[in-house]
Design an enzyme around this catalytic site. Structure first.
Site, PDB file in Angstrom:
ATOM      1  N   GLY A   8      47.381  30.091  94.986  1.00 61.84           N
ATOM      2  CA  GLY A   8      46.442  29.643  96.006  1.00 61.84           C
ATOM      3  C   GLY A   8      45.595  28.497  95.488  1.00 61.84           C
ATOM      4  O   GLY A   8      45.166  28.497  94.323  1.00 61.84           O
ATOM      5  N   GLY A  10      42.733  27.047  97.332  1.00 62.77           N
ATOM      6  CA  GLY A  10      41.638  26.870  98.269  1.00 62.77           C
ATOM      7  C   GLY A  10      40.315  26.822  97.541  1.00 62.77           C
ATOM      8  O   GLY A  10      40.234  26.377  96.383  1.00 62.77           O
ATOM      9  N   GLY A  12      38.737  29.092  96.218  1.00 59.92           N
ATOM     10  CA  GLY A  12      38.728  29.936  95.032  1.00 59.92           C
ATOM     11  C   GLY A  12      39.705  29.422  93.985  1.00 59.92           C
ATOM     12  O   GLY A  12      39.377  29.304  92.807  1.00 59.92           O
ATOM     13  N   CYS A 159      35.061  37.726 108.838  1.00 57.43           N
ATOM     14  CA  CYS A 159      34.251  36.527 108.620  1.00 57.43           C
ATOM     15  C   CYS A 159      33.753  36.059 109.983  1.00 57.43           C
ATOM     16  O   CYS A 159      34.497  35.421 110.735  1.00 57.43           O
ATOM     17  CB  CYS A 159      35.078  35.444 107.942  1.00 57.43           C
ATOM     18  SG  CYS A 159      34.122  33.998 107.468  1.00 57.43           S
ATOM     19  N   GLY A 320      31.078  32.075  99.802  1.00 56.15           N
ATOM     20  CA  GLY A 320      31.335  31.135  98.726  1.00 56.15           C
ATOM     21  C   GLY A 320      30.706  31.495  97.390  1.00 56.15           C
ATOM     22  O   GLY A 320      31.328  31.321  96.331  1.00 56.15           O
ATOM     23  N   CYS A 353      24.935  31.796 102.742  1.00 57.94           N
ATOM     24  CA  CYS A 353      25.642  31.173 103.851  1.00 57.94           C
ATOM     25  C   CYS A 353      24.790  30.079 104.475  1.00 57.94           C
ATOM     26  O   CYS A 353      23.597  30.289 104.726  1.00 57.94           O
ATOM     27  CB  CYS A 353      25.995  32.211 104.917  1.00 57.94           C
ATOM     28  SG  CYS A 353      26.922  31.538 106.312  1.00 57.94           S
TER      29      CYS A 353
END
Length: 422
Positions: A8, A10, A12, A159, A320, A353
């Site tokens: 992955g 992204g 992360g 989410c 995040g 956030c």
């Protein structure tokens, strides 16, 4: 020499690659495998969906930036994880062997869960840049012939922020176009109340977000289980707080954006003993799978139990700051193992956030994410919109630069005037 494979690329996987490269030195090999050739900054997708961003502003080609840091990159889908043999089988039949595997795939979007859901059905999504572009294509046609809108989140969504963001960004955009008066908006969510966010609320999020929706004349249905979607019609069951169905709704729409349920991606979910029933990776306090000790995982793809049982199922978000902390813990633990030590680093599962509302925004901090909390902080203002724009540009610049410095810890908390609390 050890081979560390990161699955992955992204928000992360990319930081994990840079941190791993810096921490381990040149004697170890780091490889990133991602189905797409490009990185996408997912938090900006609601802006794409109303034409406030172009694709090239939030995406870039991965390969040159990773290879510049001596990180291998393979743009292929992983079809099978052969965890007992420490190897991956790719879609092109290539075999990649690993000593350590870091799974940071993000989720699979469960678009088949409800009939008519998703871009192949009758609703839109902002979960990928491709989906957001498709949403904007339909939105451009919608504004020529405006009518009712439905925005929200399906059962098992984990989410909820992007649903609120899109509803309020769309409201702002329609006002600027001077056609908001022609567009009734209904917010449909599996949350038990507005502002739950999968977190059992954060501070005054319930009253603040209810007030925001009221001020913008947005109706809502909570404890909502969407059962079927047809062209221009959404079928919804509404439940009370004890899980009893109290009402059936058929809500008309000319345009709809519904966040789907999340599951684990197929290749990950298929590994026996790696995941929970929904395909999310089970990890211990060190982000390591209890069965496969050389497999770590971070981000949306890990298993976190819901904070509390809700009448309609909801998931817990992975924001995040949490992902940044998970990645750093994994890098330190892999380094420890390579140096003959036991993993000892744990992530700080705190939530930060920045939610854009078009012409204003809301910021919240929950430390830790799961109540009871040491710190709860929730603020609203135009400065949040500006802060998210700056954050977008900074994060993308960081991913291109290849730095491993922590964004949330070093900049966001400091900007909000908050000291780190574990």
């Amino acid at each position: 020499m050890a081979h560390i494979v990161i699955l992955g690329a992204g928000t992360g996987g990319m930081p994990a690659a840079y941190e791993m490269r810096e921490a381990l030195g040149k004697e170890h090999q780091v490889t990133v495998i991602n189905e797409n050739e490009y990185f996408q900054f997912v938090p900006s997708n609601p802006w794409i969906a109303v034409g406030w961003r172009e694709r090239n502003e939030i995406t870039f080609e991965i390969r040159p930036y990773l290879e510049r840091k001596n990180i291998n990159f393979i743009a292929q889908r992983v079809d099978k994880i052969e965890a007992d043999d420490n190897r991956l089988r790719l879609a092109n039949d290539e075999i990649v062997e690993y000593d350590y595997l870091l799974i940071a795939t993000g989720p699979k979007l469960d678009l088949a869960d409800v009939e008519g859901l998703g871009p192949e059905g009758f609703t839109q999504s902002v979960c990928t840049v491709d989906h957001a572009q498709k949403a904007y294509q339909d939105y451009q046609e919608f504004v020529k012939n405006p009518g009712p809108v439905v925005v929200g989140a399906m059962p098992f969504a984990s989410c909820f922020g992007p649903a609120y963001e899109f509803a309020l960004i769309m409201d702002t955009d329609l006002c600027r176009r001077k056609i908001r008066n022609k567009v009734p908006i209904t917010f449909v969510t599996s949350e038990p109340y507005i502002g739950h966010l999968g977190l059992d609320g954060v501070g005054d999020s319930k009253s603040m977000l209810e007030s925001e929706l009221r001020n913008r004349h947005i109706q809502w249905i909570t404890n909502a289980k969407t059962t079927k979607i047809e062209s221009g019609k959404m079928y919804i069951e509404e439940y009370n707080d004890v899980g009893e169905k109290i009402k059936d709704h058929v809500v008309a729409f000319n345009f709809s954006m519904m966040l789907p349920a999340f599951k684990g991606v197929d290749a990950v979910a298929a590994v026996e003993g790696l995941c929970n029933p929904r395909g999310f990776v089970i990890v211990d306090e060190h982000q390591r799978n209890p069965k496969y000790k050389n497999i770590y995982s971070a981000g949306v793809c890990i298993a976190i139990p819901p904070i509390s049982a809700t009448p309609v199922p909801t998931g817990a978000p992975k924001t995040g700051y949490m992902i940044e902390s998970m990645v750093t813990a994994i890098v330190h633990n892999v380094r420890d193992e390579l140096n003959g030590k036991q993993p000892h680093e744990t992530a700080t599962w705190n939530a930060i956030c920045l939610a854009d509302m078009g012409d204003t925004g809301a910021a919240f901090v929950a430390i830790p994410q799961i109540p009871p909390r040491n710190l709860v902080w929730f603020k609203k203002g135009k400065w949040v919109h500006a802060a998210k724009v700056v954050f977008e540009k900074y994060f993308i610049r960081k991913m291109k630069k290849g730095t491993s410095e922590p964004i949330y810890e070093k900049y966001i908390l400091k900007a909000l005037g908050i000291e780190r609390l574990n």
